[in-house]
Motif scaffolding. Structure first.
Motif, short mmCIF file in Angstrom:
data_model
loop_
_atom_site.label_atom_id
_atom_site.label_comp_id
_atom_site.label_asym_id
_atom_site.label_seq_id
_atom_site.Cartn_x
_atom_site.Cartn_y
_atom_site.Cartn_z
N ASN A 97 -3.36 -4.69 -9.32
CA ASN A 97 -2.80 -6.04 -9.27
C ASN A 97 -1.37 -6.15 -9.77
OD1 ASN A 97 -5.40 -6.92 -8.42
ND2 ASN A 97 -6.06 -7.09 -10.55
N GLU A 98 -0.92 -5.24 -10.62
CA GLU A 98 0.37 -5.42 -11.27
C GLU A 98 1.36 -4.28 -11.07
OE1 GLU A 98 1.34 -8.10 -12.78
OE2 GLU A 98 -0.56 -9.19 -12.76
N SER A 99 0.91 -3.13 -10.62
CA SER A 99 1.80 -1.96 -10.62
C SER A 99 2.92 -2.06 -9.61
CB SER A 99 0.98 -0.69 -10.34
OG SER A 99 0.39 -0.75 -9.05
N VAL A 100 2.71 -2.80 -8.53
CA VAL A 100 3.70 -2.92 -7.46
C VAL A 100 3.87 -4.39 -7.09
CG1 VAL A 100 4.23 -2.39 -5.05
CG2 VAL A 100 3.29 -0.61 -6.54
N ASP A 153 0.83 -1.21 0.00
CA ASP A 153 0.00 0.00 0.00
C ASP A 153 0.86 1.26 0.00
OD1 ASP A 153 -2.20 -1.61 0.02
OD2 ASP A 153 -2.61 -1.41 2.16
N ILE A 154 1.93 1.26 0.80
CA ILE A 154 2.83 2.42 0.84
C ILE A 154 3.48 2.63 -0.52
CG2 ILE A 154 5.00 3.25 1.81
CD1 ILE A 154 4.20 1.96 4.46
N SER A 155 3.88 1.55 -1.16
CA SER A 155 4.54 1.65 -2.47
C SER A 155 3.58 2.16 -3.54
CB SER A 155 5.11 0.28 -2.87
OG SER A 155 6.04 -0.19 -1.92
N LYS A 156 2.33 1.72 -3.49
CA LYS A 156 1.34 2.22 -4.45
C LYS A 156 1.09 3.71 -4.24
CE LYS A 156 -1.28 -2.05 -5.29
NZ LYS A 156 -2.60 -2.72 -5.12
N LEU A 161 1.78 6.96 -6.86
CA LEU A 161 0.87 8.06 -7.16
C LEU A 161 1.53 9.41 -6.89
CD1 LEU A 161 -2.52 6.72 -5.70
CD2 LEU A 161 -1.84 6.82 -8.11
N CYS A 162 2.24 9.49 -5.74
CA CYS A 162 2.87 10.76 -5.37
C CYS A 162 4.04 11.12 -6.28
CB CYS A 162 3.38 10.69 -3.92
SG CYS A 162 2.09 10.91 -2.68
#
Length: 655
Positions: free
Chosen positions: A390-393, A333-336, A340-341
Motif C-alpha cells: 500500500n505504501e512502498s510505491v 506494478d512495474i515500479s514495485k 524488488l529487483c
C-alpha cells in the motif's frame, strides 16, 4: 381511426381547409398536369413555385406571405428526398448512438495517443508527410486567376547540396558522458544494523522519454540529494538515457547488445509486450540500485546513526496517463517489481529475475515471497507486507511534482491563480497539463485536471519532420552531390537529444543545403507549428475556458510553466510567447520559471533547474490528491498563517 379534433377558432386549421379547397379547385382544372409533376418530382429535382392565385383570408387575418410559407413547409414535409444529416460532430459515448457517423479524429480521441509510437517497430516518432498536388493538376491551374492557390501548393526545392558528408556540426555536439555507475551497495537499505529511530526516505524518479533524473529526500531533515550518473558536475551527468540493453539473458546499462528504448511510451501504451515490461522493470531496478549505492557512498550518509530508513519510491507519469486506471495500475506494478529487483550488487538483472519479481507482486504470492527477502529490505518496509502493498510505491502526475515548489511558496494565491498550466517539451513528446489547484485550511492540496494532452511533437519529431521534407525534395534533385546529402541526413537518424542543442532555424540545421526561396521554404515548419498550437491552445486552454464567465479574471493571466529540454529551443519558445500577448483573448499566459530551491544539494544548475524540478518534487512524501472531474469534492478554501517550507522561494519577478 378517430380524427384529431382541433380547438375552435384555430387559424392553422382554417388555413389548411382553405388551402385544401384551393388545391382541389386547381386539381379539377389541370389534374393530368399535376399527376405528371408529382410523378416526376420523385426522380428529378423540381423547384416548386409558390401559388400565385391564393388570396388573403380576412376572416383569419392570414396574409399571402404566411400562406406561401405554409405551402413551402407542406411541400418539403411530403417530399421523398433523403434528409441531409450533419456529420461534423463528435457523438456522445452512448450505445444508442452506435449507428451514427463518427469522424476519424473523434475516434482517435478514444485511443491512447501513444499507442502508435509504441507499436512502431523502429521505435521512431511519427514523421508527418504532406500530400503534394500532382503535376497534371498544377498545369491545369490558371495562374492569372488563382495566384494564391499556386503559391500555396509550391513544392520545396533544393538549389544546392553539400559537396561533402559529415557537415552537420550541431549533430556532433552531443555530449558524451563518461558514466560512473556504482552498484556495490545495492543490497543496502539501512545505514546501520541496529537502527531503531525511523527516518522517512523517498526516491523521486523522474522517468522521462529520453532520460531519467533521480533525487533522494530525507523528510525529517528536509533536504534532497541529486543522484549523479557521471563524474562531472554538469547537468548531463545527472541525466541517464532511458535505454537498456540485452546481452544473452541479462539486461544491463552498457551500450552493447539489443537496445530497448522508448521504455516509458511502451509501458503506458494500451497493449505492451512482455519483453518491454521486463526491460522496464530491469531498467528501473538498476537505476534504483545505483541511486542507493550513490547515497550510501556519499558523505551525506555518514550523518546517520542508529537510524532505520523507511523507503518509498515516487514515480512521475503524464497527467493524461494518470486518468487511465489500467495504465496507472500497470505502472505501479512495474515500479514495485523494480523495487524488488533493485536489491542486488551486480551490474545486470536477468530476464528471469525481472519476470519473477513482476509475478511475485501479485497479492497471492507476495506474502510468501516477502519473508524470503533480506532483513534490510523488510525493515525498509516497516517489516510488514501491508506497507509494501500500500505504501512502498506512489505514482504521481508530473505536473504535481513540477509545480510543487511554486504552490507552496508565497508567490501563489489559490484564489487568484487556481489554474496552472505546465508545458513539458521533451525529446519525443509535448506533455500539456492544465489543472485547477485548491488548498484546504488543513494544508491539503487537490489537483483537478481540466485538459491534459500528450502528443508526439517533441524535439526529435521536429527534426524528423524537417528531414522528411528534405528527403521528399531530394527525390527530384539529380545533382551529383545527392549522395552527400543523403549521407548527411543519415547522421541525424539517432541522436541523444538529452545532450545536443538542436538549431531552431532551418538553414542552421541543414547547413550546406540551399533551398529555392518560395512559399514552401518560407513556410517550412507551418504544419508542425499548427499542430503545436492546437495542442497548447485549441485542445487545452480553449476547451478549459469554454464555461468560464466573461468577467473571470483568473485566466487573465494565469501561471504557465515551460520546462523540458526542448524549452531551450527558440522554436517552441516563440510559439508559446504568442499566447503571452493575447490581451484581448479569454485567457493569456504568465510564463514563470522557478529557480533552484535551497534544500536541493549535490547539484547547482541554475537556469537549467526546471529540467530537474520533477525529480525534486517527487522526493516529497505526499504531494496531494489528483482528482478526476467525477471525483471532485467541495473544498472550503481559507487562509492560514502557518509557515511554508519555501517562504524563501524567490522568483526573478521579485528581483
Amino acid at each position: 381511426m378517430k380524427k384529431t379534433q382541433f380547438p375552435p377558432n384555430n387559424p392553422f386549421k382554417d388555413a389548411l381547409q382553405n388551402l385544401k379547397k384551393e388545391l382541389n379547385l386547381k386539381d379539377q382544372n389541370n389534374s393530368a398536369e399535376n399527376i405528371s409533376n408529382i410523378t416526376d418530382s420523385k426522380s428529378t429535382n423540381i423547384k416548386y413555385k409558390k401559388s400565385e392565385n391564393i388570396k388573403n383570408f380576412p376572416k383569419n387575418k392570414i396574409t399571402q406571405k404566411e400562406v406561401d410559407k405554409l405551402s413551402d413547409w407542406l411541400i418539403r414535409w411530403s417530399s421523398n428526398n433523403p434528409k441531409i444529416v450533419k456529420k461534423e460532430y463528435n457523438p456522445p459515448l452512448n450505445s444508442s448512438y452506435k449507428n451514427r457517423y463518427i469522424k476519424d479524429d473523434a475516434r482517435e480521441v478514444l485511443n491512447n495517443p501513444l499507442d502508435r509510437l509504441a507499436k512502431d517497430s523502429l521505435s521512431k516518432p511519427i514523421i508527418l508527410r504532406t500530400v503534394s498536388t500532382h503535376a497534371a493538376e498544377n498545369k491545369a491551374l490558371n495562374t492569372s486567376q488563382t495566384p494564391n492557390l499556386v503559391e500555396k501548393v509550391a513544392l520545396l526545392k533544393i538549389a544546392a547540396a553539400p559537396n561533402q558528408a559529415n557537415i552537420f556540426n550541431w549533430a556532433k555536439s552531443t555530449s558524451n558522458v563518461d558514466y560512473n555507475l556504482d552498484f556495490s551497495k545495492g543490497k543496502q537499505f539501512q545505514p546501520s544494523e541496529h537502527g531503531d529511530e525511523d527516518r522517512d526516505m523517498v526516491i523521486g524518479l523522474d522517468f522521462g522519454t529520453s532520460s531519467s533524473k533521480v533525487t533522494i529526500r530525507d523528510q525529517q531533515a528536509r533536504r534532497s540529494i541529486a543522484i549523479k550518473f557521471g563524474y562531472s558536475d554538469k547537468l548531463a551527468d545527472y541525466l541517464l538515457p532511458s535505454k537498456i540493453y540485452l546481452s544473452g539473458k541479462f539486461f544491463h546499462l552498457k551500450s552493447s547488445g539489443q537496445e530497448f528504448s522508448n521504455l516509458k511510451i511502451k509501458a503506458i501504451s494500451s497493449d505492451p509486450m512482455e519483453m518491454d515490461i521486463l526491460a522496464l522493470v530491469a531498467y528501473m531496478g538498476l537505476v534504483i540500485r545505483h541511486s542507493r549505492s550513490y547515497f550510501f557512498s556519499s558523505s551525506y550518509s555518514k550523518s546517520y546513526k542508529q537510524q532505520r530508513f523507511i523507503w518509498r519510491l515516487n514515480v512521475g507519469i503524464p497527467a493524461r496517463t494518470a486518468l487511465k486506471f489500467d495504465c496507472n495500475k500497470r505502472f505501479i506494478d512495474i515500479s514495485k517489481a523494480a523495487l524488488l529487483c533493485s536489491c542486488g550488487d551486480a551490474d545486470n538483472i536477468s530476464i528471469e529475475q525481472a519476470r519473477e519479481a513482476y509475478q511475485n507482486i501479485n497479492t497471492e504470492y507476495i506474502c510468501n515471497h516477502f519473508t524470503n527477502l533480506s532483513d534490510d529490505f523488510q525493515k525498509a518496509m516497516q517489516d510488514t507486507v501491508e506497507f509494501f502493498n500500500n505504501e512502498s510505491v506512489r505514482i504521481y502526475p508530473e505536473i504535481m511534482a513540477q509545480i510543487h515548489g511554486f504552490i507552496r511558496s508565497n508567490l501563489w494565491n489559490n484564489e487568484l491563480n487556481p489554474h496552472i498550466l505546465v508545458i513539458d517539451v521533451g525529446a519525443g513528446t509535448v506533455d500539456i497539463s492544465l489543472c485547477d489547484v485548491e488548498r484546504t485550511y488543513l494544508g491539503e492540496y487537490f489537483y483537478t485536471p481540466k485538459a491534459c494532452m500528450v502528443e508526439g511533437l517533441g524535439v526529435s519529431n521536429l527534426v524528423k519532420y524537417r528531414v522528411d521534407k528534405v528527403l521528399k525534395a531530394s527525390e527530384k534533385f539529380y545533382d551529383k552531390n545527392k549522395t552527400y546529402l543523403l549521407s548527411c541526413l543519415k547522421l541525424i537518424e539517432d541522436i541523444n537529444y538529452g545532450g545536443v542543442k538542436v538549431p531552431s532555424i532551418v538553414d542552421e540545421m541543414f547547413e550546406g543545403i540551399e533551398f529555392v526561396k518560395n512559399s514552401a521554404k518560407l513556410n517550412f515548419d507551418e504544419d508542425f507549428i499548427k499542430l503545436v498550437r492546437q495542442t497548447i491552445w485549441t485542445k487545452t486552454v480553449l476547451k478549459a475556458t469554454e464555461k468560464s464567465k466573461p468577467n473571470d479574471i483568473t485566466w487573465k493571466p494565469f501561471p504557465v510553466f515551460l520546462c523540458g529540454g526542448g524549452a531551450r529551443m527558440p522554436f517552441y519558445k516563440k510559439i508559446i510567447d504568442h499566447f503571452v500577448t493575447l490581451r484581448g483573448a479569454k485567457a493569456y499566459f504568465d510564463l514563470k520559471k522557478p529557480p533552484q530551491p535551497d534544500d536541493l544539494f549535490g547539484i547547482d544548475i541554475g537556469e537549467e533547474y526546471d529540467r530537474f524540478s520533477v525529480a525534486y518534487g517527487l522526493g516529497f512524501w505526499d504531494l496531494g490528491l489528483f482528482l478526476p472531474e467525477f471525483e471532485r469534492t467541495e473544498i472550503q478554501i481559507v487562509g492560514d498563517d502557518s509557515p511554508r517550507w519555501s517562504d524563501k522561494f524567490v522568483s526573478q519577478d521579485m528581483l
